[in-house]
Design a protein around this motif. Sequence first.
Motif, short mmCIF file in Angstrom:
data_model
loop_
_atom_site.label_atom_id
_atom_site.label_comp_id
_atom_site.label_asym_id
_atom_site.label_seq_id
_atom_site.Cartn_x
_atom_site.Cartn_y
_atom_site.Cartn_z
N THR A 106 0.84 -1.21 0.00
CA THR A 106 0.00 0.00 0.00
C THR A 106 0.87 1.26 0.00
N ALA B 210 4.55 2.94 -4.58
CA ALA B 210 4.59 2.14 -5.81
C ALA B 210 3.26 1.45 -6.05
N SER C 84 -2.87 -5.90 1.95
CA SER C 84 -2.09 -5.27 3.01
C SER C 84 -2.01 -6.16 4.24
N ARG C 85 -0.94 -5.96 5.03
CA ARG C 85 -0.87 -6.66 6.32
C ARG C 85 -1.87 -6.06 7.30
N LEU D 257 7.74 -5.66 -9.06
CA LEU D 257 8.36 -4.36 -9.36
C LEU D 257 9.86 -4.39 -9.07
P1 NAP Z 1 7.53 0.92 0.57
O1 NAP Z 1 6.72 2.17 0.70
O2 NAP Z 1 8.74 0.74 1.38
O3 NAP Z 1 6.58 -0.37 0.85
C1 NAP Z 1 5.41 -0.64 0.13
C2 NAP Z 1 4.46 -1.45 0.95
O4 NAP Z 1 4.94 -2.79 1.08
C3 NAP Z 1 4.24 -1.00 2.37
O5 NAP Z 1 3.35 0.07 2.38
C4 NAP Z 1 3.70 -2.26 3.04
O6 NAP Z 1 2.28 -2.33 2.88
C5 NAP Z 1 4.35 -3.38 2.23
N1 NAP Z 1 5.43 -4.04 2.97
C6 NAP Z 1 6.56 -3.46 3.44
N2 NAP Z 1 7.31 -4.38 4.10
C7 NAP Z 1 6.61 -5.56 4.03
C8 NAP Z 1 6.84 -6.87 4.54
N3 NAP Z 1 7.94 -7.17 5.24
N4 NAP Z 1 5.91 -7.83 4.26
C9 NAP Z 1 4.79 -7.53 3.54
N5 NAP Z 1 4.53 -6.29 3.07
C10 NAP Z 1 5.43 -5.33 3.31
O7 NAP Z 1 7.97 0.71 -0.95
P2 NAP Z 1 7.55 1.45 -2.31
O8 NAP Z 1 8.32 2.70 -2.47
O9 NAP Z 1 6.07 1.50 -2.43
O10 NAP Z 1 8.19 0.39 -3.36
C11 NAP Z 1 7.82 -0.96 -3.33
C12 NAP Z 1 8.75 -1.78 -4.21
O11 NAP Z 1 8.63 -1.37 -5.57
C13 NAP Z 1 10.24 -1.60 -3.85
O12 NAP Z 1 10.87 -2.85 -3.93
C14 NAP Z 1 10.75 -0.68 -4.94
O13 NAP Z 1 12.14 -0.86 -5.20
C15 NAP Z 1 9.91 -1.13 -6.12
N6 NAP Z 1 9.78 -0.09 -7.17
C16 NAP Z 1 10.20 -0.42 -8.42
C17 NAP Z 1 10.06 0.51 -9.44
C18 NAP Z 1 10.52 0.16 -10.83
O14 NAP Z 1 10.68 1.07 -11.66
N7 NAP Z 1 10.73 -1.10 -11.14
C19 NAP Z 1 9.50 1.77 -9.19
C20 NAP Z 1 9.05 2.05 -7.89
C21 NAP Z 1 9.20 1.10 -6.88
P3 NAP Z 1 1.34 -2.80 4.13
O15 NAP Z 1 1.94 -2.21 5.36
O16 NAP Z 1 -0.01 -2.24 3.80
O17 NAP Z 1 1.35 -4.30 4.14
#
Ligand code: NAP
Length: 251
Positions: A130, A133, A152-153, A206
Amino acid sequence: MPTKYYGLIGYPLGHSFSADFFCELFVRQGVDAQYTPYELLSIDELPELLTRVPLSGLNVTSPYKREVLRYASELSSEVKAIGAANVLQIERDSTGNIQRIRAHNTDIVGFRDTIRGRFDRGSLALVLGTGGAAEAVRYALCTLGLRVLLVSRTPRDLDCISYSAVERYLPQAVLLVNATPVGMNPTECICLPYHLLTEQHLCYDLIYNPSITPFLAEAMKYGADTINGLAMLHGQALEAWRIWSESSLDL
Ligand code: NAP
């Protein structure tokens, strides 16, 4: 034309691909520009950076995609909708004073272009996470006419389900997106009912490093189609460059 300055802010930045990508692009295009990663311990360090370095554009990564909005003078409609930006366009006058900082989100177009045309309108997608990204992916999918449930958790909204409910929705879903950081460390895997996956599913991570995450490896075991985050990464970076250079490049 004087040298142009671009960069990336976030913390930490050890894993970042952007500096190599843009430095190679500038050489290939014969552009007189520099690209530098800036690790900021706090977003409060941004004004000092903008004063010290005459930056024309910045990429923004974790954890500042939301906090950076308070330094923007204009938000694109997509940034307004999801509350997160990954690109700043910085306009200065001839003496270098900042006139305008416009915030954009190119994760949306970067993701959308990798799946455009693959699914019928009304198809169901499950998006894990959530954060910023996940919101960008949700926005992109909604513009393509898909129905989206975030997973989501700690589910709080109507459009958000718990991991224990995935079993109920996975058979009707066509797309499962991992928008959490789980899997960047290859010993960690999200706990899901992978045995319900079939050839009808596309599993999209992602994450691009490692190129095959545990999530994708599990999906492959059950015959699902898979995509990692590399194409999205390139797409969002090219869109950032299109915004900064205000010209489409055929690369
Ligand atoms: P973030 O804000 O750190 O985390 C996204 C969500 O993941 C959190 O809100 C949480 O949701 C869930 N989460 C976090 N730790 C977790 C765990 N241990 N177990 C289960 N769920 C967990 O990250 P973000 O910036 O949104 O990015 C997410 C991913 O996308 C990253 O790996 C980033 O590198 C990747 N990304 C890739 C691109 C690309 O161009 N390929 C672009 C952007 C981002 P809940 O608390 O609701 O469960």
